[in-house]
Design an enzyme around this catalytic site. Structure first.
Site, PDB file in Angstrom:
ATOM      1  N   ARG A  46      -0.276  15.839   0.201  1.00 59.56           N
ATOM      2  CA  ARG A  46      -0.652  15.133   1.436  1.00 59.56           C
ATOM      3  C   ARG A  46      -0.093  15.798   2.687  1.00 59.56           C
ATOM      4  O   ARG A  46      -0.689  15.720   3.760  1.00 59.56           O
ATOM      5  CB  ARG A  46      -0.238  13.660   1.377  1.00 59.56           C
ATOM      6  CG  ARG A  46       1.249  13.394   1.153  1.00 59.56           C
ATOM      7  CD  ARG A  46       1.494  11.911   0.871  1.00 59.56           C
ATOM      8  NE  ARG A  46       2.898  11.587   0.663  1.00 59.56           N
ATOM      9  CZ  ARG A  46       3.554  11.723  -0.492  1.00 59.56           C
ATOM     10  NH1 ARG A  46       2.915  12.238  -1.535  1.00 59.56           N
ATOM     11  NH2 ARG A  46       4.820  11.374  -0.609  1.00 59.56           N
ATOM     12  N   ASP A  72      13.081  15.528   2.130  1.00 62.01           N
ATOM     13  CA  ASP A  72      12.750  14.133   1.802  1.00 62.01           C
ATOM     14  C   ASP A  72      13.247  13.758   0.416  1.00 62.01           C
ATOM     15  O   ASP A  72      13.886  12.723   0.233  1.00 62.01           O
ATOM     16  CB  ASP A  72      11.235  13.925   1.887  1.00 62.01           C
ATOM     17  CG  ASP A  72      10.830  12.487   1.613  1.00 62.01           C
ATOM     18  OD1 ASP A  72      11.193  11.615   2.423  1.00 62.01           O
ATOM     19  OD2 ASP A  72      10.166  12.233   0.592  1.00 62.01           O
ATOM     20  N   THR A  79       5.104   9.618   4.757  1.00 62.55           N
ATOM     21  CA  THR A  79       4.613  10.996   4.845  1.00 62.55           C
ATOM     22  C   THR A  79       3.115  11.115   5.160  1.00 62.55           C
ATOM     23  O   THR A  79       2.717  11.898   6.026  1.00 62.55           O
ATOM     24  CB  THR A  79       4.944  11.732   3.533  1.00 62.55           C
ATOM     25  OG1 THR A  79       6.364  11.894   3.476  1.00 62.55           O
ATOM     26  CG2 THR A  79       4.296  13.099   3.472  1.00 62.55           C
TER      27      THR A  79
HETATM   28 ZN   LIG Z   1      10.063   9.854   1.595  1.00 57.76          ZN
END
Ligand SMILES: [Zn+2]
Length: 559
Positions: free
Chosen positions: A175, A315, A91
């Site tokens: 992030r 995710d 990521t």
């Molecule tokens: Zn991931």
């Protein structure tokens, strides 16, 4: 007879010349319009879908409505062969690459976190001990883009007009909000798992704006978590995925079995982190993004504004249940509705020709190890802790000191360089012996010497990806490469990070403004091409570490 034939032919010729003249005049006017300057979108909305493999566009296509992914695909331009140019596919590096057009070798974001030889500690990609949390728990807010060494397209947009464009980053993950928004953003907001609020840091703001405080005061995270998660369609319709229960799925934190309905209100929890691993985390992100568009009045000034949204629940759900689970499919069906809602808002409030959307992902994902094995595909999991011991024991036995391994982090071996020197050891010899030993281990494909990268005899694309992911000040000495479908970690749930196609091939869709519908079926493109392409559309300087090229995307003439 002959006379009338000649007459007819001359009529055709006359018609042809007349048509050609009109065409030439039209083209001239047309060309002038095409090449007139100054037409920029009033708003750019960047959408990153965390862990979205490109094939999901097609695998779930029949389940999508007409107003979300399908609208972007049919009404926009699709770069079908877009790949990440480096490893590790994660990521932090992904968002840095999308927005800077750069690679870890230049932008310094070599992973979500990395081992620092200087501090002997793990450095998180957006942590910053010099800033404080704004609006949330202390640790969740000590974040900034200080570790990102290059500018982003969002920075360049702000720099191009003396900071009059408004740039905001939004995601559940810090992030995924901070890196897209860049160094000069007006704000970046992310979710504080402890309070369920969207927060920021003193890097951007002293206090949260009123609209953010109002949004937080509604307690939406808690409201979403009071519902059960059921499938949108009848569960028997999810024929694109595995049965609901598979032993290689992992569980939601606090839940006992990976099956529908997920009774969220019954799961014991502290705080609100659970929302991340459900599609409701994306709903919350969408709600907050639409509030930002509205309350910050984005897209209504004479300067292009930029909203960078990243949907993270895909995710978390993907890690937990794996890419072939009904949970992942249902999460995408729901995300499709989120995208539709955003598009409807933009059509109504900004106007289709005034906003530009691009949609991509920060990385893909490998199939779950158990799934692959069940279907007779080679796959496996290597326990990272055991592997670390294996390396240090080998170094201890062979060179007399197991502390020669300073750290095994992100599949990389960091040697204790001081010890190597004080023991008078030859690093190349350590590499050779270690390589021979590790190649005898199951699942290990290769050991790469990062200090002499060109000397490694491996497939060119993979070698380039390793090279592009290497930044001397932060990276280790040797890189362990596992075979395809192998991973460090557990056999339950899924992971990403490799240079193989399942991790590197992501969607890239462009929609709105002057984008002509179409698709690039043959030519390969890189995720690093996104930022320079946007820079070209915006007639601004490319980000300073950009390595990508401008993509050939057909545009409508300016009318
Ligand atoms: Zn991931």
């Amino acid at each position: 007879m002959l006379h009338s034939a000649i007459k007819k032919v001359s009529q055709y010729i006359f018609g042809f010349i007349l048509g050609l003249t009109f065409l030439l005049i039209f083209e001239k006017v047309h060309a002038q319009k095409v090449f007139s300057y100054g037409s920029k979108p009033k708003l750019i909305v960047g959408i990153v879908v965390d862990q979205m493999r490109y094939d999901y566009l097609y695998r779930f296509y029949s389940k999508f409505g007409n107003g979300g992914f399908k609208k972007l695909m049919s009404g926009g331009f699709n770069n079908r062969n877009t790949l990440y140019p480096y490893i590790p596919t994660a990521t932090g590096p992904g968002h840095a690459c999308i927005y800077s057009g750069s690679i870890p070798a230049l932008d310094g974001i070599i992973d979500n976190e990395w081992y620092s030889r200087q501090s002997k500690k793990i450095m998180y990609c957006v942590s910053d001990s010099m800033v404080q949390s704004v609006g949330g728990s202390p640790n969740a807010g000590m974040m900034s883009p200080q570790n990102l060494l290059v500018s982003t397209v969002t920075d360049q947009l702000r720099l191009s007009n003396n900071f009059q464009s408004k740039v905001i980053g939004i995601s559940q993950k810090d992030r995924a909000s901070i890196l897209p928004a860049g160094h000069t953003a007006n704000a970046a907001y992310w979710l504080d798992g402890e309070t369920g609020n969207f927060i920021s840091s003193t890097y951007y703001l002293k206090t949260l704006p009123d609209w953010v405080q109002d949004f937080n005061s509604k307690g939406k995270a808690g409201l979403y978590l009071s519902q059960d998660w059921n499938t949108v369609f009848d569960i028997s319709k999810y024929t694109e995925s595995d049965p609901d229960f598979e032993p290689y799925e992992s569980n939601l934190p606090g839940e006992k079995s990976p099956v529908f309905p997920h009774q969220l209100s019954k799961i014991p929890r502290k705080g609100f982190d659970l929302i991340r691993s459900t599609p409701f985390g994306n709903d919350l992100t969408k709600d907050f993004a639409i509030s930002a568009l509205e309350k910050e009045n984005m897209g209504h000034s004479s300067f292009t504004d930029f909203l960078a949204i990243s949907f993270s629940s895909t995710d978390y759900v993907g890690h937990t249940f794996g890419p072939n689970s009904i949970e992942v499919e249902d999460t995408y069906i729901r995300l499709d509705k989120n995208i539709e809602e955003i598009l409807n808002y933009l059509d109504k409030n900004i106007g289709n020709r005034n906003y530009l959307i691009f949609l991509t992902a920060d990385h893909g994902v490998a199939p779950t190890v158990g799934y692959s094995q069940t279907h007779n595909l080679p796959a496996g999991a290597v326990n990272g802790g055991d592997f670390t011991h294996l390396i240090s024991d080998f170094l201890g036995k062979t060179f007399g000191n197991s502390a020669l391994l300073e750290r095994f982090s992100n599949d990389q071996i960091y040697l204790n360089q001081e010890l190597v020197n004080s023991l008078g050891l030859n690093e190349d010899l350590i590499f050779q012996k270690l390589k021979t030993f590790l190649l005898s281990q199951k699942g290990v494909s290769n050991l790469i010497n990062l200090n002499h990268i060109q000397n490694n005899n491996i497939e060119t694309d993979l070698l380039n990806r390793i090279k592009n992911g290497y930044y001397a000040k932060r990276s280790g000495d040797f890189q362990v490469l596992l075979e395809p479908n192998w991973l460090f970690g557990r056999a339950q749930g899924a992971n990403h990070g490799t240079g193989y196609h399942y991790d590197t091939h992501v969607p890239l869709l462009w929609y709105g403004w002057r984008i002509k519908p179409g698709e690039e079926t043959f030519k390969m493109s890189s995720v690093a091409d996104i930022a320079p392409t946007l820079s070209s559309f915006l007639q601004i300087e490319e980000p300073n570490g950009s390595t990508g090229k401008v993509l050939e995307i057909p545009l409508w003439p300016i009318l």
